[in-house]
Enzyme design. Structure first.
Site, mmCIF file in Angstrom:
data_model
loop_
_atom_site.group_PDB
_atom_site.id
_atom_site.type_symbol
_atom_site.label_atom_id
_atom_site.label_comp_id
_atom_site.label_asym_id
_atom_site.label_seq_id
_atom_site.Cartn_x
_atom_site.Cartn_y
_atom_site.Cartn_z
ATOM 1 N N ASP A 129 1.004 -1.303 -0.131
ATOM 2 C CA ASP A 129 -0.120 -0.204 0.074
ATOM 3 C C ASP A 129 0.785 1.110 -0.004
ATOM 4 O O ASP A 129 2.281 1.151 0.027
ATOM 5 C CB ASP A 129 -1.109 0.028 1.171
ATOM 6 C CG ASP A 129 -2.301 0.418 0.921
ATOM 7 O OD1 ASP A 129 -2.314 1.414 0.064
ATOM 8 O OD2 ASP A 129 -3.383 -0.001 1.680
ATOM 9 N N ASP A 186 -9.793 3.667 -4.044
ATOM 10 C CA ASP A 186 -10.761 2.475 -3.422
ATOM 11 C C ASP A 186 -12.073 2.340 -3.963
ATOM 12 O O ASP A 186 -12.897 3.362 -3.944
ATOM 13 C CB ASP A 186 -10.752 2.673 -1.954
ATOM 14 C CG ASP A 186 -9.634 2.278 -1.158
ATOM 15 O OD1 ASP A 186 -8.517 2.022 -1.945
ATOM 16 O OD2 ASP A 186 -9.290 2.021 0.040
#
Ligand code: GLA
Length: 386
Positions: A129, A186
């Site tokens: 990430d 996202d």
């Protein structure tokens, strides 16, 4: 023989969309069992990935990451062994920065130590990430650093970059060695999110391909608002079945990894039929991984951005064509075959097979113009015939 790592988009399950912080080893074992008993493994799904929130908030005295013993009392190695015993692969999660997005330790300046630990645990896949990245160091360098660490770990580990399409990632990610990379922000469990993510990736087909696939984020198929995270969906309410079907079709044609995000232990039949559709999976997993290009439907004056065809040429010469109507009204989508390189004068027609109804639609010459309901799609596999 195993396929080369990253040749086609990864297929699997990831804990984040539904469970976020509420993860534990029993859940992961249950998912592995379901992969076997409910046909996911047979359909091609192989990676079971634990996302954020798996570790303690502090490293140990030696600087190692520590799996949270309350969530994973048997430890990660035992969990990996269990997953491997089912012929499946085990994925984990860390972050470029000092901390993960949920505030657990990240791998910044610990890349080689962490890669070593992951290899010792039997990890086969690392999602990496982008939160808490120090400002004055480039993401490109940090992805390269972890990639190098994984390649020197002694274990074959698929590298899944996740920097949300930021910092011009399209230009540099392939040479970092990442096998897939998040090209969007996202996903959320509602229609506008699916639609906006898909629209944002149109005309980016040149940035996806074998060994470095654009990742449009995990699937929300079958969630129906059932996340424990209000940002993802618990307060948003989910999608209806044709929207989930359209979502899966877009991700399949656009070459995204297919990482399931719902609770497969409670999945209904419609969800299984979508996730296990062999005709769509075959398009997604075609070994040439060609990007799907967009054709705008005719007539031109009737064009909206949210109504389009996607065309993906397949290895055996067939062509996958998706007729997508992301608008709020029923629409006819007219495809002139000349626009996909098939002139009338060639003498060839296209024999069309419906990949959702699993039936032949007939032979068409010069054009095909289906009527597609709102938020829905028609996916055909076209074969050249004389
Ligand atoms: C970011 C990622 C998500 C998920 C969360 C975990 O938002 O994009 O996919 O991994 O972090 O905190």
């Amino acid at each position: 023989m195993d396929k080369q790592l990253g040749l086609t988009p990864a297929m699997g399950w990831n804990s984040w969309n539904t469970f976020t912080w509420d993860i534990n080893e029993q859940l992961i074992r249950d998912v592995a069992d379901r992969f076997e008993s409910d046909g996911y493994k047979a359909a091609g799904y192989e990676y079971i990935v634990i996302d954020d929130c798996w570790s303690l908030k502090q490293r140990d005295q030696q600087g190692n990451l520590v799996a949270d013993p309350a969530k994973f009392p048997s430890g990660m190695k035992a969990l990996a062994d269990y997953i491997h015993s089912k012929g499946l692969k085990f994925g984990m999660y860390s972050c470029v920065g000092t901390h993960t997005c949920a505030g657990f330790p990240g791998s910044f300046e610990h890349e080689f130590q962490d890669a070593q630990l992951f290899a010792e645990w039997g990890v086969d896949y690392l999602k990496y990430d982008y939160c808490f990245k120090p400002r004055h160091i480039s993401g490109e360098l940090l992805y390269k650093r972890m990639s190098l660490a994984l390649k020197n770990s002694g274990r074959e580990i698929l590298f899944s970059a996740c920097n949300w399409g930021e910092d011009n990632v399209y230009q540099w990610i392939r040479e970092s060695g990442a096998h897939m990379y998040r090209s969007t922000g996202d996903i959320q469990d509602h229609w506008d999110s699916v639609k906006n993510l898909a629209l944002s990736q149109l005309d980016k087909e040149c940035y996806t391909g074998s060994f470095c696939h654009n990742d449009m984020d995990m699937l929300i198929v079958g969630m129906y608002g059932g996340s424990n995270n209000s940002f993802i969906g618990s307060k948003i309410g989910g999608c209806n079945d044709s929207e989930y079907k359209t979502h899966f079709s877009l991700w399949s044609l656009m070459g995204s990894p297919l990482m399931i995000g719902c609770d497969i232990r409670t999945a209904n039949q419609v969800t299984k039929d979508i996730l296990l559709n062999p005709d769509l999976i075959a398009i997604n997993q075609d070994i040439e991984s060609r990007g799907a290009y967009r054709i705008k439907p005719e007539p031109q004056w009737f064009h909206n951005e949210d109504v389009f065809m996607l065309v993906k040429v397949l290895t055996d010469g067939d062509v996958a064509i998706g007729f997508f109507n992301l608008s709020d009204n029923q629409r006819e989508l007219s495809l002139q075959f000349w626009d996909i390189g098939l002139p009338y004068a060639s003498g060839f027609s296209l024999s069309l097979y419906d990949c959702w109804e699993h039936k032949e639609l007939g032979v068409f010459r010069e054009r095909f113009a289906p009527v597609v309901p709102a938020h829905d799609c028609l996916i055909v596999r076209a074969k050249l015939v004389k």
